[in-house]
Motif scaffolding. Structure first.
Motif, PDB file in Angstrom:
ATOM      1  N   THR A 168     -40.286 -30.493  -9.568  1.00 14.95           N
ATOM      2  CA  THR A 168     -39.206 -30.533  -8.587  1.00 14.95           C
ATOM      3  C   THR A 168     -38.722 -29.133  -8.239  1.00 14.95           C
ATOM      4  O   THR A 168     -38.506 -28.801  -7.068  1.00 14.95           O
ATOM      5  CB  THR A 168     -38.033 -31.363  -9.139  1.00 14.95           C
ATOM      6  N   ARG A 225     -32.985 -33.428  -4.060  1.00 14.61           N
ATOM      7  CA  ARG A 225     -34.062 -33.382  -5.050  1.00 14.61           C
ATOM      8  C   ARG A 225     -33.521 -33.585  -6.457  1.00 14.61           C
ATOM      9  O   ARG A 225     -34.158 -34.246  -7.287  1.00 14.61           O
ATOM     10  CB  ARG A 225     -34.803 -32.051  -4.947  1.00 14.61           C
ATOM     11  N   LEU A 273     -34.594 -36.891  -8.681  1.00 19.15           N
ATOM     12  CA  LEU A 273     -35.244 -36.753  -9.984  1.00 19.15           C
ATOM     13  C   LEU A 273     -34.488 -37.537 -11.051  1.00 19.15           C
ATOM     14  O   LEU A 273     -35.094 -38.249 -11.863  1.00 19.15           O
ATOM     15  CB  LEU A 273     -35.326 -35.279 -10.367  1.00 19.15           C
TER      16      LEU A 273
END
Length: 711
Positions: A73, A675, A679
């Motif tokens: 990520t 993001r 995650l």
């Protein structure tokens, strides 16, 4: 296949705990006063200085699945934006802890996923009103008066250590002569008119700068002036800046437009940063304290503007910029040089001295310069190997034949300089040096293209393809000289400058006396360069200093008080209203806790709060004042204009005005949020960790073997 598995979706979610542990290692990377970390390689006893989430992930032993996902990520964020990774890393840890707390309160996983996702979308929409157009930012910054002088060291150079002083700020004083526009809003409709008010505010201010707006509620004695001067704001605006990326004012940047005799723009007192259509000051606003890179970027912007590469759009052409790190010199020697600066061996430096003041014939190669190299269409399979009866002798004879033939080709076309994209055979390099032919390997493709355009050279894949039309003319090479005119002879590697008439290529030469800082300086330069690039690409920036995160927290408070659902997501609509309402406040508060911890950690890192508890209290205080004003976004914009976002305490430098303008990228910031949450929610929704291979036997004998079921 032997394997082991364990349930990870218990109240103490193992994957989320792993994310939280890994993310906690990067907490000190937040804010303008970052704490560096030494990474020591036990096998070589060599150390590297890091100050970014990317380098931290590269240094950690990420054996867990959650750790590998975190690394992927962060790498994705770095590859796309080159900024926002520290924010992403911290929010991953903060939201992981928040989700674990939700699990401990028996909140169902579907409710956490739905409400958090929709809450983030709602916050991203809410903060859009804070965007400031780039054109107005540049106009505002370049028309402002710089009040305090930069902190200078005893040598007269701008002190690098001054970055650690949070009061070395760039301050701006607005001069507003436009008439004020009065907007009357009934006090009973403040909350509903907040969004409309901000739209009116942005339009009335022409984006950021030329018109002062007065906001007064009907029936309310208090009033606040937005982007005005000479008028006292309401009592709900009183604190001073403590959380923002601080930086010092920079001098002016002088440079010569004559490339032939030019080595660096920053060798003496600096020139006017406004000479680059506002990009210099905009770079300062995006620098977050990185003073050295700001000065380099100002020189790059000024040079490209003078050459007309930017047209009228004030853009930065990243493809024409490269970096070269030179060890053994103080950081004050960092500068920008036209052409291509690279490090060469002492043997190559001897050849360069032989080429002094001579035009060279140049050859460009877009692959490796080795006998075994084949381009992608003819690469041999890695798992196929040819066995020879006498490999050593035959390979030696074949290599000698190839070396002699390739050298003859270069000498036939009178080639003096060869730039190779990939690797160069060492034996061939030695033969070329003996014949006074300079070969430079590992040259970026953009550099090859730049030389091809100005010299007429055409890149070839193999030397056997070479013909007269592929060789360019007009290049020259010399040893790179420092600002005092001395050529550098630093032992193992020597900096050299390769250039040609009219080449647009620029090299940021980063100097340092500490080998461990090389990677750090290069990362900081590229981070700032891409921040400016993405700001120009987006066309807008966010006000910095925690303004955006503060508005998100204020919006979360509004959402928790609303009876309706936070959005229109279909997944949210599937749940019965009573069931969703039962968990909505808990989950939204967990979402907001991530930004609150973010702001608190920055306050602690900048020594504006002695503890996280004190920092949280300061954030809560601002949230209360924003709510009391009735217009949270207006309050935050006013605080940003005054340079007092998340301020508190007395000013240790009362003689300096702190109208600080710090900006953040729009897309990069919101993408880092998305993001990070994606995650966390992905790991949250995993229920089993399956381990196969040799590691199963290690787990069988480990203390945590009771957590696994072995098959």
């Amino acid at each position: 296949l032997p394997m082991a598995f364990r349930d990870v979706n218990a109240r103490r979610h193992i994957g989320l705990q792993q994310l939280s542990s890994l993310a906690s290692t990067g907490r000190t990377f937040l804010g303008p006063m970052k704490s560096h970390k030494f990474v020591v390689d036990e096998s070589t006893n060599q150390s590297t200085l890091i100050c970014s989430a990317v380098r931290l992930m590269e240094s950690l032993d990420l054996t867990s699945a959650a750790g590998q996902l975190l690394n992927e990520t962060i790498q994705a964020q770095n590859n796309e934006f080159k900024t926002g990774m520290s924010t992403l890393l911290f929010l991953v840890g903060a939201w992981s802890n928040a989700v674990v707390e939700c699990l401990q309160q028996n909140v169902p996983v579907p409710a956490i996923v739905s409400v958090m996702s929709e809450g983030l979308n709602s916050c991203c929409e809410r903060v859009q009103c804070l965007q400031i157009p780039i054109h107005d930012v540049k106009k505002e910054l370049c028309s402002s008066r710089v009040r305090p002088k930069a902190f200078e060291s005893k040598t007269g150079q701008v002190g690098r250590d001054s970055l650690t002083n949070p009061r070395n700020l760039l301050c701006f004083q607005r001069d507003i002569s436009a008439p004020e526009e009065v907007i009357l809003i009934n006090s009973s409709s403040r909350q509903g008119a907040d969004c409309h008010f901000n739209k009116c505010l942005v339009s009335s201010l022409a984006g950021f700068g030329s018109v002062a707006s007065l906001v007064k509620a009907v029936g309310d004695k208090s009033s606040s002036v937005l982007f005005g001067s000479g008028v006292t704001a309401s009592s709900c605006i009183s604190q001073k800046l403590t959380h923002s990326r601080h930086f010092s004012t920079l001098g002016k940047s002088c440079f010569s437009s004559k490339q032939g005799n030019f080595q660096g723009y920053l060798s003496g007192p600096s020139a006017d940063p406004c000479g680059c259509c506002g990009l210099g000051h905009l770079a300062m606003a995006l620098s977050h304290g990185n003073q050295t890179s700001v000065k380099l970027l100002q020189s790059i912007a000024a040079y490209q503007q003078e050459r007309g590469e930017c047209g009228g759009s004030s853009q930065i052409n990243i493809t024409e910029i490269v970096t070269c790190c030179v060890l053994g010199l103080p950081e004050s020697y960092s500068c920008v040089s036209p052409g291509f600066v690279t490090l060469v061996s002492p043997e190559q430096a001897t050849v360069i001295k032989h080429f002094a003041d001579k035009p060279l014939r140049i050859l460009l190669m877009d692959g490796d310069l080795t006998e075994q190299y084949r381009h992608l269409g003819f690469n041999r399979p890695h798992n196929v190997r040819t066995i020879l009866e006498h490999p050593n002798s035959q390979e030696s004879r074949a290599g000698d034949v190839w070396l002699s033939r390739m050298l003859d080709i270069l000498m036939t076309f009178e080639v003096n300089l060869v730039l190779v994209k990939g690797n160069v055979c060492e034996n061939f390099m030695e033969r070329c040096l003996a014949s006074k032919i300079l070969v430079i390997g590992f040259v970026a493709w953009d550099v090859l293209c730049a030389f091809g355009e100005v010299t007429g050279a055409q890149a070839v894949t193999y030397l056997s393809q070479l013909n007269a039309s592929c060789v360019g003319n007009g290049a020259w090479v010399e040893l790179w000289k420092a600002s005092d005119g001395r050529a550098m002879d630093l032992g193992e590697l020597v900096p050299a400058r390769i250039s040609a008439g009219g080449i647009p290529l620029l090299t940021a030469v980063l100097t340092t006396a500490l080998p461990s800082k090389v990677q750090l300086l290069e990362d900081q330069f590229w981070t700032l360069l891409y921040r400016l690039h993405h700001a120009l690409k987006d066309g807008n920036v966010f006000p910095g200093g925690g303004a955006v995160e503060l508005l998100c927290l204020s919006h979360i408070q509004v959402l928790t008080e609303q009876p309706e659902r936070p959005g229109n997501d279909n997944a949210v609509r599937k749940f019965p209203s009573p069931w969703l309402a039962e968990y909505k406040c808990i989950v939204l508060q967990a979402l907001g806790s991530g930004w609150k911890r973010y702001l608190s950690m920055v306050l602690c890192n900048t020594a504006k709060a002695r503890s996280e508890l004190e920092a949280c209290a300061a954030v809560d205080h601002h949230l209360q004042k924003a709510a009391a004003c009735g217009f949270p976004s207006a309050y935050i914009l006013e605080e940003f204009r005054r340079g007092r976002v998340l301020g508190g305490g007395s000013d240790p430098f009362p003689d300096q005005v702190t109208d600080l303008k710090v900006c953040d990228n729009v897309t990069a910031k919101m993408e880092a949020w998305r993001r990070a949450l994606d995650l966390v929610l992905l790991v949250l929704q995993t229920d089993t960790e399956i381990i196969t291979g040799p590691r199963r036997n290690q787990l069988l004998n480990s203390p945590v073997s009771s957590e696994f079921m072995f098959l």
